[in-house]
Design an enzyme around this catalytic site. Structure first.
Site, mmCIF file in Angstrom:
data_model
loop_
_atom_site.group_PDB
_atom_site.id
_atom_site.type_symbol
_atom_site.label_atom_id
_atom_site.label_comp_id
_atom_site.label_asym_id
_atom_site.label_seq_id
_atom_site.Cartn_x
_atom_site.Cartn_y
_atom_site.Cartn_z
ATOM 1 N N ASP A 15 0.876 -1.125 -0.004
ATOM 2 C CA ASP A 15 0.007 -0.149 0.014
ATOM 3 C C ASP A 15 0.948 1.292 -0.121
ATOM 4 O O ASP A 15 0.564 2.086 0.725
ATOM 5 C CB ASP A 15 -0.846 0.240 1.241
ATOM 6 C CG ASP A 15 -1.968 -1.100 1.388
ATOM 7 O OD1 ASP A 15 -1.977 -1.841 0.600
ATOM 8 O OD2 ASP A 15 -2.220 -1.422 2.607
ATOM 9 N N GLU A 222 -11.407 0.563 -3.540
ATOM 10 C CA GLU A 222 -10.613 1.037 -2.394
ATOM 11 C C GLU A 222 -9.214 1.564 -3.122
ATOM 12 O O GLU A 222 -9.142 1.522 -4.293
ATOM 13 C CB GLU A 222 -10.248 -0.056 -1.366
ATOM 14 C CG GLU A 222 -9.317 -1.125 -2.024
ATOM 15 C CD GLU A 222 -9.059 -2.339 -1.145
ATOM 16 O OE1 GLU A 222 -9.467 -2.524 0.037
ATOM 17 O OE2 GLU A 222 -8.335 -3.290 -1.472
HETATM 18 O O1 FUB Z 1 -3.493 -3.317 3.528
HETATM 19 C C1 FUB Z 1 -4.870 -3.403 3.865
HETATM 20 C C2 FUB Z 1 -5.922 -3.071 2.858
HETATM 21 O O2 FUB Z 1 -5.562 -3.883 1.645
HETATM 22 C C3 FUB Z 1 -5.761 -1.445 2.020
HETATM 23 O O3 FUB Z 1 -6.206 -0.671 3.179
HETATM 24 C C4 FUB Z 1 -6.276 -1.785 0.937
HETATM 25 O O4 FUB Z 1 -6.088 -0.711 0.021
HETATM 26 C C5 FUB Z 1 -5.868 -2.963 0.490
HETATM 27 O O5 FUB Z 1 -4.274 -2.739 -0.253
#
Ligand code: FUB
Length: 328
Positions: A15, A222
């Site tokens: 991330d 996301e």
């Molecule tokens: O790393 C946890 C979660 O997985 C992140 O917040 C999302 O964007 C995904 O990469």
């Protein structure tokens, strides 16, 4: 550099949020670890409990400095569990780290921690940002105004809210209805609160219609990011369960944004996440995959590859590691 490179071979980092501060590149990743928690759709297996900061003087040369642990769950007064994707902004000599974390009721909130240097240590505020919810804060600054993009569905809990209010229970639109939107909000002058109610960052198709919830290879899931290129605002994000990084372009930081295409095809692993940054005259796509952990979705490794644009401003699609891309 035309081949993707791994950046931190001795640890699992994911991330990436990436910015240039004081002429150096700073990387703010999630710090993956083996927690033993079984994999589920809620993302409980992403049970991270601290952050490191990394810096680079030159991406082509490739040396990465690890500045060590800069913030821990144990130091955050309101903490429950799970430090997910963070980002950092600089204003008037101070650095502000924004991080999603579940509170003691297992609800994701977004917290702030401050530092005098980009490499930390970051000191957390006593409470999360009032009115904050969900995950994946990404900060974009323009003309002294700071905007936060945030949100994520499924384990990111965005389906539990409408118009910034918590619902009695999670609710997804029907497949033919407009998709759940990422949120955008301007930050207050002191950088510690929202200056306004978060708004929907609407993503439209080429006919000006909102993408629908059933359009799973294009709709938002996301991992928001914003960058500006040739006067246009490029909002980019992950499609989650279809494993693509996509982008949409608009005329201002609030959108609406018109869908343009795929930045990165699927990588080995489940999640895909990124940052796009210009440094020393080149554009780079920082991202992660699970090749080094042999596909363990919760143990991800940081990568970078040069990003190129076509003459019309569209982004040249990068092949992810599922496509058999070779790495150095
Ligand atoms: O790393 C946890 C979660 O997985 C992140 O917040 C999302 O964007 C995904 O990469």
């Amino acid at each position: 550099m035309k081949q993707a490179k791994y950046l931190v071979p001795n640890d699992y980092m994911a991330d990436p949020a990436v910015h240039v501060f004081n002429g150096k590149l700073y990387i703010y990743p999630s710090h993956d670890r083996e927690s033993g928690i079984p994999e589920n759709d809620n993302g409980d297996h992403f049970d991270m409990n601290d952050y490191h900061v990394f810096s680079m003087d030159d991406v082509e040369e490739g040396r990465v400095t690890d500045h060590g642990v800069v913030l821990k769950v144990a130091d955050i007064p309101w903490a429950g569990r799970q430090l997910w994707d963070c980002d950092v902004a600089h204003k008037n000599g101070k650095y502000y780290m924004y991080f999603p974390l579940k509170d003691k009721n297992d609800i994701f909130r977004i917290g702030v921690a401050t530092a005098d240097r980009p490499e930390g240590f970051f000191t957390p505020e006593k409470r999360p940002i009032p009115g904050s919810y969900s995950i994946d804060p990404a900060i974009f600054e323009e003309n002294g105004k700071y905007y936060m993009y945030f949100g994520g569905i499924w384990g990111g809990q965005l389906q539990r809210y409408r118009s910034n209010k918590a619902l009695e229970s999670a609710c997804f639109p029907a497949n033919s209805e407009p998709a759940i939107c990422p949120k955008v909000v301007r930050l207050s002058d002191d950088m510690l609160e929202f200056a306004e109610e978060p708004r929907d960052a609407l993503i439209l198709d080429q006919n000006g219609k909102p993408l629908t919830q059933g359009d799973t290879t294009r709709r938002f899931f996301e991992a928001s990011w914003m960058h500006k290129y040739n006067g246009k605002y490029y909002y980019s994000y992950s499609t989650g369960d279809t494993h693509l990084l996509c982008y949409a372009v608009g005329d201002n930081p609030y959108g609406p944004f018109t869908y343009q295409g795929v930045i990165l095809t699927p990588v080995v692993g489940w999640t895909t996440h990124h940052a796009i940054v210009e440094f020393k005259g080149k554009w780079y796509l920082f991202h992660h995959d699970c090749v080094p952990s042999q596909g363990k979705t919760w143990l991800r490794s940081l990568k970078v590859v040069e990003l190129e644009y076509n003459a019309d401003g569209t982004i040249k699609t990068v092949a992810g590691s599922v496509a058999g891309q070779s790495v150095t």
